[in-house]
Structures are given as structure tokens and as C-alpha cells.
Scaffold this active site. Structure first.
Site, PDB file in Angstrom:
ATOM      1  N   CYS A   1      -3.892   7.471   5.104  1.00  0.00           N
ATOM      2  CA  CYS A   1      -3.629   7.126   3.826  1.00  0.00           C
ATOM      3  C   CYS A   1      -4.774   7.365   2.949  1.00  0.00           C
ATOM      4  O   CYS A   1      -4.772   7.398   1.838  1.00  0.00           O
ATOM      5  CB  CYS A   1      -3.632   5.290   3.792  1.00  0.00           C
ATOM      6  SG  CYS A   1      -2.609   4.801   4.759  1.00  0.00           S
TER       7      CYS A   1
ATOM      8  N   GLU B   1       0.942  -1.051  -0.008  1.00  0.00           N
ATOM      9  CA  GLU B   1       0.014  -0.023   0.059  1.00  0.00           C
ATOM     10  C   GLU B   1       0.916   1.302  -0.033  1.00  0.00           C
ATOM     11  O   GLU B   1       1.623   1.397   0.947  1.00  0.00           O
ATOM     12  CB  GLU B   1      -0.904   0.044   1.261  1.00  0.00           C
ATOM     13  CG  GLU B   1      -1.838   1.099   1.090  1.00  0.00           C
ATOM     14  CD  GLU B   1      -2.238   1.669   2.403  1.00  0.00           C
ATOM     15  OE1 GLU B   1      -2.538   0.920   3.301  1.00  0.00           O
ATOM     16  OE2 GLU B   1      -2.188   2.901   2.490  1.00  0.00           O
TER      17      GLU B   1
END
Lengths: 526, 526
Positions: free
Chosen positions: A297, A260
Site C-alpha cells: 500500500c 484504507e
């Protein structure tokens, strides 16, 4: 005063690191060094851990899923028992507030994740056992045969911690041992988790190397690690440039890697929605951008609206909201530097700073809340320059001249974790939504309506994933049980294997009496 | 005679290729050129196909799974209706026998695969819909948003054909359009399939670019294709060196790629099994090696036995079996050359040829059945040199000095599609099996007992996959419905999306009345 270097956890033992250097964590609120001295491990440490991890794989296969679940539950409970110490430590290392955040949401989420992972382990349905009786062929998702290397990020010292977060819980619930590499911004927090986990292994049949932990590595040793023959797979959550280097090394060696690494999380606000409730949406936007001091994020880093009167009102309201003082400290110097570089690049490519745009004077790492704007045409000239993820309360508003231009901006987007569309309730935006949504659907793992992307519910249907460069493969999620376990498995078929040699989940009798299995093409608990 | 270059199928139309060269297929039984003249497409053809494929993605999302299933079923039926022509053509291009093979097993399997894919499409349970009602978060596996590029292999002109085989069926059942690149060894067979598929699209709502087909590309254009922004994903079945180049290009661009590229399919025969029925196992081995003239991806290319009296008897029996005439023609000159290179390398590294070892004189591409042997110690000195997949009736027997050495050989194996263990029925081998199986389990996607690996049952539990370098990711399979569909999907979450904007599979009401969905953590058909 003689400074003692903290030991690393290898094969169940806290031992002196064979180090190539040391580091200290920094208090982000002052910039001052924190006391502990931590090793940068040599590759000798890594090899010792990989060998112990390799042996642990073989032992873990012999341990029942119930006992793995017991470990995860015991770990969850012990974390609860050490909550105060963990919260104090993480607060010191990250400057994230205790309330609301570390103590009130992130630690409870971390504990809940471990319990959900335990439940998945007991349930076993996630393994997708398939049995074809006529051909006597059976298959199941099983562990990878090598330890899972976890690189935790800087921004969630609990919920994504390499030694206690979602990746660790998923990897172990899937039957793999873990080698955790602490993020160097919060080594003491990680050490505490590793100590607690080590204690929870006592008296259980899980091998001592079920969880191993080192603090830091030279970058080139990280590349060797993810490509090592003994490595099962890697999970990395962090920045794009490090992620890309690890990806290349793992890909070349054919090693699975769950990444990620970057997301700008675009938010499209359609004209009817702006007209109907632009002020309320502006408040949602600034609150979402400021969550965790802009270091989530899923922070909305890009907002796309039409350049009309309602759009300009929205921009003015957003500017007022962003003019508040910064919502907190950045996690470290590198975050501040990368934020500055990102703002500079956007300005260089034509973005205009509406408010903010520079660091805050004083101790610690702070940056003004920053709102920028750019015309759709200018965005489309260099779309890549405006899609670098940057932590901090910073967002760029793209003003599209027309609906067609808004669609072109959508087409120019890279892969993100999330993408949102706000539209009006009366239906004026429905036509535009119908044209926009198909473009956006394959640009992100999660498509939201009328809701900002920060704040992840850890439920089975959650997808924290998406197309490159958000992750390395759009078919997986790193949040949400049991699906997140599949990142750390191989699909394993047993063809004509004798009954007593089969794993219990593939024998004729259902091992739990309620595990879901696909038998002769039909899902059943029989 | 003016030679007409065959057209390519782009956006539903058979059009003249913008070519950079031409090629002809070869009759493997004579080495003579076959009549058709086929284009090597320029990248202009590729771009036209990608653009049409991109538009087709958006259209296919609007088509119901039932209608996609109808297309696949109609295609299956039309193939049945053109069976004779297909079998004649493929026989001419591959020299594979019509009976038993092209007509009796491979074409029926191909038709069955299309029907199984249609069933999966209608059933929809493969999409793993998950709904959490409290948070109103929903997720599902959906298409990738770009066409799936399929590179078919040389060895299965029907079942793995890029325009009609398992990858094509899976990609379309998952809702993606396909751009098929024919294998240049059987272009007319591929053209026939594409013609039939094109006809089956008439009158259905599927877009004409649901299946597009080109014949050939320059290697560098293949690399550009798999990395192209419009590409959804790639499926490649073929040799390791081409596979590795495509993998690197796709990985660098962050594009998913499903690879099947190399497998030696080791067979371990434990001492009790050899003693009990060595002669019968030797017969199974030679038959399995000779299947398809040794050109199956699951051909047992490596056999590991103990160097004792029973082992030497087995070796002698196998040598006699291999001394029979070759079982058929190799598919082309490149197969013959690669086989020669592989045998030469093994001999250079110390393997001894027991029988065979050179091409057969005469027209066409034939190679002697070849059995080699090597001591376990010598194998362990350069294990990589003995693990190059080579099509042809060739196998290498590794003679392990001790059980410990046999285990070391197991540890030195690279990833394969399959690995087999033969053992005795009385239990004398059980102890060794228990030590060997955990090593082998993570070396291959499919672990067999007492059975050779050739001959794949297309059942839901089949795994035709495995760790690198057999494939690029051990979590997937290219054979077996519905699991093989997942290679061509993204995991897509809908967070707070309004009900009328959800795909039918995620609305409250079950769209088929029996699709399996995970609702609030429980699997249900409700």
C-alpha cells in the site's frame, strides 16, 4: 469426485453456507485453480452472523480485558505453532515468497501485532478514562455494540488478514466481536486462522462468536452488510472503487467505516539530494517499488524531481534498475488487469514508458517492471489521471521544470498514506524543503525524510492513515497499537451513574494500579 | 431611509458582501422584523474566505500554542467587557431571558469555554505526541490544513455561536482558522462576537483570517462549501434534515464533518423509582423539558414507564406540571412549524395529547406545553415516527405493558446524545437496570442515573455526542476540553524526519517541561 464446499464459521460452529455460488482460489504462479471449493454466502449467512455477533457484544462486555488479552496471546502462540502450514498455504495462494517475506517478516509481524494488542488490552490506558470527581461525570472509550466487519486485502495474507491481522487484533482488543470476510484470493489461509482462533476460544469466557468468518459475498450484499443496523463498524483495506462503494453505503446509514483504499505515496527528491547521492536513491527507489512485487500500500508510485542534468542521470539510473526481471508474481488476474489499465491511462494522458509496459508471457500473472516519465506541465493538466494506485513494480517520474512547478505538483496531489522528501545533507535543499513540507504535511498521514515508505514499523507512533482518498478520515491509523483500537470505539460518558454500575476502569480505585486516567484534569496512574 | 447591508468579515476586513439576497432577524416575542439588513452571501464570498483561510492555515502553523492561547484568553476577557451589549442583543434576537440564562449561565459558560480551550492549547498534552526513539518515528495530532466551517445552531446564541462558541474555541485551539456562518436568527449577536475577535487579533502573530464570518448562504452553496477542496472540516449543530444534507455532501467529498443533528434523549423511569419518588421525578421532568423553552439539544423528549398504578400517577402529576403557561418564546417561526409537524405526526401514529397541542394565540412564537402518551405496543409499530427531535416544551410518555416491552422499546431507540435511567434507592430496580443498561449504553454518548440530561457541565469527561443520527460518528464529543479539539485534527507521523524540521512537541526536549507524551510506549512528562 464430489466437491465438498467449505463450511463457514458462524456463532462458533463450522456450518454449511447458505450459498449463492462458489469460487476457487488461483495459484498466481500458474493461473491454475487451487483445489478447495468455497461458498459465496447469501445474505442469510450474513444475518445469522450479525445476530450472533450482536449477542456476542453483550457477552464480551462482561469479559475482563485480561481474559481478552489471554485469547489474543494464545492465538499468537498457536499461530506460531502452525507456522509451517500457514506459510505453505499462503505461499500457494499468493505466490509471495516464503523467504524473505511470509515466514521471515509477515508472520512474525502478525504474531507481534496480536501480542501488542493483548498488551494494550491488559494496560487499558488506551481507553482514555476521564473522571471529574466534583461533578461525578466519567467517560471512556468503549466497544460499539455491534460486530466489526473486516474486509481484508489481497496483498497481506497474514498481517492484514481479516481473521488474524491488525484490524482483527485491534477490534477484539477494543472489546468487539469480529465478522471476518476472507479475501477470495487466499481463502484457505483465512480458514486456517479462523480454525486456530476458534480453538483458542475454548475454555475462555469469550463468546464463541468473538470471531466469525465467511469467504465471499456478492457486492450488493457487502453494501447491505456495512449499512446493517446490527453492524458496529467496518474496516476495509483494498481498492478505491470497492472502498468508495462501501463508504457510500456505510455513510448513508451513519455506520463508522475505517477505510484504507488508495495511495500513490509521492517521493520528492530535491536537487541537492540528487546531486549528492542520486545513484543510491535510485537504488532505494527500485528496491522499494519491487517490494512484494510492487503490491504494498505504501509503494512509491510517483517520484517528483527537477528536470536538470542530475534529474536525467537519476532517470537513467532508475531505468537501468527497472530493467531487471520482475520481482515476483502479481496476486491475481484482477491485479494484472488493473495495472494494465492504469499504465494505459497514464500513456493516454501523455506519460512516456521508459521501460516495461506490458505483461510477461508465460503462465501466472507477471508484468514487466515499468518506469514512466512525464513533464510537470503535462502532469498538472490532468493530475487525477496519474494518481490511481496500481499494484506492480511501476512508478511514474514527474520532471518539474522549476522549483515553482515542483511546488505546484505538490499542491495538486491527492491524499496518500505517505509522502517522502529526500534532500542533501549539506543544507542546499533546506530552503526548498521549508516551502515544500507545509504543502505536503496535510497530504499524507506519514511524512518521511531520506527513506522510502515501504516497510512499516508496528510501533505506537506509526500512522498508516491519511486524508481522503487514502482513507475516509485523517484522524485515525490502522497500524500501531494502541491508537488503532480507537477506530472501533464509541466515547461513552457516565453521568452520576452509581458506583457499582460503572465499568471497573471508571470506579474510584484504579483497576490495574497503573492504568493512566485523566482525573480532574490531571493524567495520573493513581 | 436607505438600508445599509451589513458587511461580512473576510480575511480580516469588514467588506461589502457579494450577496444574492438579504434577510432580517425577527424578534421572537413579537414576530416583528429587527432593524439590521444582512446579506445572503454568494459563493464568491465563500471562495474568497476559503482562499484566505487556506493561507491562514500555513501561517497558524508557525504561531506558538501560547500565542493562540493568548488570543483565546484576550477574546474571553473582551467578551466579558462587552457583556451587557451582547446580552441585550442576544435577548432581542432570541427572546431567551437574560436572567436566569443569557447573562447568568450562557455567557459565563462561553467565556469559560474559551479559557479552557486556551489552557488546552498551552498544555499541548491533548495532541497525544508519541515518540519511538529506536525507529525515530514520531506522531502527533495536528491541524487539518484547511479552515473549519462552523454552522452554529439557533438555540445557544453564545455557547454554540459559530464565532465564539465551543466549536470555534476548539477549532482554533487545535491550530485551525475558522469560517463562521452565523445562524440567521441571531446575526447581530454573531457580528458582535466577530468584531470583538477581530479586535483581539490585533498585535498578535495570528493571521487576520483566523476568524472569518458570513451571515447566510443559499442551501446549495452550503453543500458546495462543506465539500470544497480548500475546506478542512465542518462542524454543524442544528436540525436533522439540514445535517443529513450537509453530511452527504461532505461524505461524498471525503471531508470530515462533525455533526450534532438530532436527539430525543429518552428517560427510563423504573417501577421502584416511580413508587419511591414519582412526584419528585415528575417535577424534574417538567423543569428539564421547559429549560430554554424546550429548546435544548438534551431535552427529554421521550419518557418510558410501566403502565401500572404508579405510572398512571406519574402521568397525572406530569400533566398537571405541563398545564402551566409556556416557559418562553420559541426561537422562530421554523421552530414553531417543526414542532407542530412533529406533534401532528405523533398524533397521526396514535399518540394521545394529554395537555397542550397547539400554538398560543398572540404575538410572537409560543406553543402550549404539550404532554402526549402512547402505549408501548403502538410505539413499537412505528418507532421512527416518535423519535423526531422537536424543540419546545413537549414530551411523549411511552407506557410499556411489561418489563419485556420496556426492553423492546429500548432496543427500538435510535442514537441520542443522552439516555437516563431513574431507579429506586433500595435495590428493587437493580435486576431490570442490569438488563436495560447494556441495551442503552450504545444508544447514547451519555448515560445518566437519577438526573435529567439538560444542563451540560463543561468538564473533560463530558460527552456531547453519540451514535447516528445524534451525530455522524460516536467516537467524538463537541463539548468538553481537550477532547473536543480532536474533531478538527489529523494524525500526523514524522518518520525519520530531521530534528530541526520537527514540530517542537516532537523534538527530544519536552517543549513545556510538562507536556504528556508517549515515549517508547510509556506516558511521561520528561
Amino acid at each position: 469426485m464430489v466437491r465438498i464446499m467449505q463450511p463457514v464459521l458462524i456463532d462458533g460452529v463450522w456450518r454449511e453456507a447458505r450459498s449463492v455460488g462458489t469460487f476457487q482460489a488461483v495459484d498466481p504462479s500458474t493461473g491454475a485453480l487451487l483445489p478447495g471449493l468455497f461458498p459465496i454466502s447469501s445474505f442469510e449467512d450474513v444475518e445469522a452472523a450479525l445476530e450472533a455477533g450482536g449477542r456476542a457484544c453483550k457477552d464480551l462486555v462482561q469479559v475482563s480485558p485480561d481474559e481478552i488479552a489471554s485469547f489474543l496471546e494464545r492465538f499468537a502462540e498457536s499461530i506460531q505453532g502452525r507456522a509451517e502450514e500457514l506459510i505453505d498455504t499462503a505461499h500457494r495462494e499468493t505466490a509471495l515468497p516464503k523467504v524473505p517475506r511470509l515466514g521471515t517478516t509477515e508472520l512474525p509481524r502478525t504474531i507481534d501485532q496480536l501480542r501488542q494488542a493483548a498488551k494494550a488490552s491488559r494496560d487499558r490506558s488506551w481507553r482514555r478514562a476521564a473522571i471529574d470527581t466534583k461533578s461525578n461525570i466519567r467517560s471512556i472509550h468503549g466497544p460499539l455494540g455491534g460486530p466489526i466487519i473486516i474486509f481484508g486485502p489481497n496483498n497481506f495474507p497474514f498481517a492484514f488478514n481479516s481473521a488474524a491481522g491488525g484490524d482483527m487484533a485491534a477490534a477484539i482488543a477494543a472489546g468487539n466481536p469480529v465478522l471476518a470476510k476472507s479475501h477470495p484470493y487466499h481463502p484457505t489461509t483465512t480458514k486456517l486462522f479462523a480454525e486456530i482462533a476458534r480453538g483458542c476460544l475454548e475454555g475462555l469466557r469469550l463468546p464463541p462468536a468473538t470471531l466469525q468468518m465467511i469467504y465471499h459475498l456478492k457486492p450488493e450484499d457487502g453494501l447491505r452488510l456495512v449499512a446493517h443496523p446490527l453492524t458496529g463498524a467496518t474496516a476495509f483495506t483494498g481498492g478505491r472503487s470497492s472502498g468508495m462503494r462501501l463508504k457510500e453505503a456505510a455513510d448513508r446509514a451513519g455506520k463508522p467505516i475505517s477505510l484504507e483504499m488508495s495511495s500513490v505515496n509521492p517521493v520528492f527528491i530535491l536537487p541537492g539530494g540528487l546531486r549528492e547521492r542520486g545513484g543510491a536513491i535510485a537504488a532505494e527507489l527500485s528496491a522499494s517499488c519491487a517490494a512484494g512485487a510492487g503490491q504494498f500500500c505504501t509503494k512509491p508510485g510517483l517520484v517528483v524531481i527537477l528536470d536538470d542534468a542530475d534529474g536525467r542521470d537519476f532517470l537513467a539510473a532508475s531505468k537501468r534498475n527497472f530493467e531487471a526481471p520482475p520481482s515476483g508474481f502479481l496476486l491475481g488476474r484482477s491485479v494484472l488487469e488493473s495495472l494494465q489499465a492504469s499504465v494505459s491511462e497514464m500513456v493516454r494522458e501523455g506519460a512516456e514508458v521508459l521501460t516495461g509496459g506490458k505483461p510477461v508471457d508465460g503462465p501466472g500473472f507477471q508484468y514487466e517492471n515499468t518506469l514512466l516519465k512525464i513533464a510537470g506541465r503535462a502532469f498538472l493538466n490532468h493530475p487525477g489521471s496519474f494518481q490511481h494506485e496500481a499494484f506492480g513494480t511501476v512508478s511514474l517520474v514527474v520532471l518539474a521544470g522549476t522549483e515553482e512547478e515542483m511546488l505546484r505538483v505538490a499542491k495538486a496531489l491527492e491524499g496518500s498514506l505517505s509522502v517522502c522528501v529526500y534532500s542533501d545533507k549539506a543544507g542546499a535543499d533546506d530552503g526548498l524543503y521549508l516551502r515544500l513540507a507545509p504543502i505536503l504535511r496535510t497530504k499524507a498521514g506519514r511524512l518521511l525524510n531520506d527513506k522510502m515508505p515501504t516497510g512499516l514499523a508496528v510501533v505506537p507512533s506509526m500512522v498508516h492513515g491519511g486524508p481522503f482518498p487514502a482513507t475516509g478520515h485523517p484522524g485515525f491509523t490502522s497500524v500501531g497499537f494502541p491508537t488503532s483500537l480507537l477506530r472501533f470505539t464509541a466515547l461513552q460518558c457516565y453521568d452520576n451513574v452509581r458506583p457499582d454500575r460503572l465499568p471497573p476502569e471508571l470506579r474510584d480505585e484504579n483497576p490495574t494500579g497503573k492504568m493512566w486516567r485523566l482525573i480532574d484534569g490531571e493524567w495520573t496512574q493513581k
